[in-house]
Design a protein around this motif. Structure first.
Motif, PDB file in Angstrom:
ATOM      1  N   GLY A   1      38.294 -12.564 -12.280  1.00  0.00           N
ATOM      2  CA  GLY A   1      39.118 -12.660 -11.085  1.00  0.00           C
ATOM      3  C   GLY A   1      40.254 -11.677 -11.112  1.00  0.00           C
ATOM      4  N   LEU A   2      41.464 -12.192 -11.345  1.00  0.00           N
ATOM      5  CA  LEU A   2      42.667 -11.372 -11.278  1.00  0.00           C
ATOM      6  C   LEU A   2      42.579 -10.135 -12.153  1.00  0.00           C
ATOM      7  N   TYR A   3      42.323 -10.295 -13.455  1.00  0.00           N
ATOM      8  CA  TYR A   3      42.365  -9.147 -14.354  1.00  0.00           C
ATOM      9  C   TYR A   3      41.127  -8.270 -14.224  1.00  0.00           C
ATOM     10  N   ARG A   4      40.013  -8.826 -13.773  1.00  0.00           N
ATOM     11  CA  ARG A   4      38.879  -7.967 -13.464  1.00  0.00           C
ATOM     12  C   ARG A   4      39.265  -6.974 -12.372  1.00  0.00           C
ATOM     13  N   ARG A   5      40.097  -7.407 -11.430  1.00  0.00           N
ATOM     14  CA  ARG A   5      40.515  -6.540 -10.323  1.00  0.00           C
ATOM     15  C   ARG A   5      41.604  -5.555 -10.723  1.00  0.00           C
ATOM     16  N   VAL A   6      42.576  -5.987 -11.545  1.00  0.00           N
ATOM     17  CA  VAL A   6      43.786  -5.177 -11.708  1.00  0.00           C
ATOM     18  C   VAL A   6      43.945  -4.533 -13.072  1.00  0.00           C
ATOM     19  N   SER A   7      43.191  -4.936 -14.070  1.00  0.00           N
ATOM     20  CA  SER A   7      43.362  -4.354 -15.399  1.00  0.00           C
ATOM     21  C   SER A   7      43.032  -2.866 -15.392  1.00  0.00           C
ATOM     22  N   PRO A   8      43.771  -2.072 -16.155  1.00  0.00           N
ATOM     23  CA  PRO A   8      43.426  -0.653 -16.288  1.00  0.00           C
ATOM     24  C   PRO A   8      42.036  -0.433 -16.867  1.00  0.00           C
ATOM     25  N   LEU A   9      41.502  -1.462 -17.559  1.00  0.00           N
ATOM     26  CA  LEU A   9      40.153  -1.396 -18.106  1.00  0.00           C
ATOM     27  C   LEU A   9      39.264  -2.446 -17.456  1.00  0.00           C
ATOM     28  N   GLY A  10      39.535  -2.730 -16.174  1.00  0.00           N
ATOM     29  CA  GLY A  10      38.756  -3.703 -15.429  1.00  0.00           C
ATOM     30  C   GLY A  10      37.607  -3.064 -14.674  1.00  0.00           C
TER      31      GLY A  10
END
Length: 434
Positions: free
Chosen positions: A296-305
């Motif tokens: 969800g959130l980190y899949r969308r916004v992580s630099p390595l997502g």
């Protein structure tokens, strides 16, 4: 000195499981963790609702960010409050983490119980009781290091007053970082004048030591478009300016810490601040959610997502939820046995991914097009189409969003060998302390 007490961490396997561990069935109560794992239990032997971690996913994520930090010239002090799991902290420290970051005195107590030797508390500590206990820990263990934050002169005055009334002149000083904030952010000095005054107050205190600067850019940025990224970089440049202005105040034996970096903008932190490491500072990221990543959130916004903004392998989701369909009160609506007390819901609802085989040996069914629309305390709502086959008794796997509000719902979390298998093997049980 070792980074933590390996024997104490290993002794977690000797703890008995009981009715207090909602992840495990009565058949396992009274056994130790080691005894449970020796039987190579399968996921099908555990009740629902359930949250699991993926062993290969955790390993991949820990190694991925460790190698990324090495390549980019920064250190990592992962935020341990994400998992509150000493076994996972040990995994991160073994991979080269410089410290563990925590948020308060209780969490520090957990870290000390497992012998963690270097802790960064990303917060101000002004409770006299906690400051006295930290002073005792520093006195009793010469290898123990702790760094705390301050964003106002009054905070410094309160820390100094509490410590000076308790410790002697020869006591080890408490290392303090000046916290730099930004307009609309959370805590942190809002302007250069205030930040420098805080640094001066720390340097002038008799029981404190100025140890660097820190901040949290995640409270500044609100997206990953270029305008938001530039806003984050501008804040990080302000953080660097405070560090440069405070350089004359650092003691000669201090390697100043310059710390920022959650799990959303760590590539921006390295871009702006990594050069400080070449000028005698220690640049420290504090990313925590990366270890589990998410769907969800980190899949969308992580630099390595899913949309990488930096080099390196992508992080993978390493946590999943499992629930069972218990009711079909209306066409196209199913109710399952997991809710807000079991799964995070503050960022996104769980994401349906697959249905485990009904008779043994049948293929895994995709949950394509299904949607979780609501969570109650102990129930969830699943919508599905007329052409989708959902019946009472089905077991559904979901992706979860936001690790920080997932781990705190489970005191014991099974770790599986392969979350995509028809019936994964439980290879570990991770104990959390919230």
């Amino acid at each position: 000195m070792p980074a933590y007490d390996a024997d104490t961490v290993a002794a977690l396997a000797d703890q008995q499981v009981s009715w207090q561990d909602k992840a495990l069935p009565p058949a396992f109560w009274g056994r130790t963790v080691a005894e449970v794992l020796a039987g190579k239990p399968r996921l099908s032997q555990l009740p629902t609702p359930l949250m699991t971690l993926s062993a290969p996913g955790l390993r991949h994520n820990v190694d991925t960010l460790a190698s990324w930090c090495t390549r980019h010239g920064v250190e990592l002090a992962p935020h341990g409050k994400t998992t509150m799991a000493p076994a996972l902290w040990a995994m991160q420290l073994d991979a080269g983490a410089w410290a563990i970051t925590l948020a308060n005195g209780f969490q520090l107590g957990v870290a000390r119980a497992y012998g963690v030797q270097r802790v960064l508390i990303a917060n101000a500590v002004i409770s006299p009781l906690q400051l006295r206990w930290i002073a005792d820990e520093l006195a009793n263990d010469p290898s123990f290091e702790v760094l705390v934050w301050a964003d106002s002169v009054r905070t410094v005055e309160q820390m100094e007053a509490a410590r000076s009334a308790y410790v002697g002149a020869d006591a080890r000083p408490l290392d303090v970082l000046v916290e730099v904030g930004g307009i609309g952010g959370r805590t942190g000095a809002r302007d250069l004048e205030t930040a420098l005054a805080v640094g001066d107050a720390i340097a002038d205190a008799s029981t404190l030591r100025l140890a660097g600067v820190a901040g949290y850019e995640g409270a500044i940025g609100h997206g990953v478009d270029e305008a938001n990224l530039e806003e984050v970089r501008a804040y990080l440049r302000e953080l660097a300016t405070v560090h440069h202005r405070l350089r004359p105040k650092y003691d000669d034996d201090v390697v100043p810490v310059v710390s920022a970096g959650g799990s959303q903008y760590f590539e921006q932190v390295a871009k702006v601040l990594a050069s400080e490491a070449g000028e005698g500072a220690r640049v420290v990221l504090r990313s925590g959610a990366y270890i589990a990543h998410d769907d969800g959130l980190y899949r969308r916004v992580s630099p390595l997502g899913e949309h990488p903004r930096t080099d390196g392998e992508q992080l993978v989701p390493a946590m999943h939820g499992w629930m069972r369909i218990t009711s079909q009160p209306e066409p196209g609506l199913a109710i399952f046995d997991g809710g807000r007390r079991d799964f995070p819901f503050d960022q996104d609802y769980p994401e349906p991914q697959l249905i485990r085989p009904r008779p043994d040996g049948s293929p895994i069914l995709p949950a394509t097009g299904m949607k979780v629309t609501n969570l109650n305390d102990q129930h969830g709502f699943l919508l599905f189409g007329d052409d989708q086959d959902v019946v009472i008794g089905d077991e559904l796997r979901v992706g979860l969003s936001h690790p920080c509000t997932a781990f705190d719902k489970w005191g014991l979390i099974p770790v599986v060998d392969d979350p995509d298998a028809a019936d994964p093997v439980i290879v570990d049980l991770v104990r959390t302390f919230f």
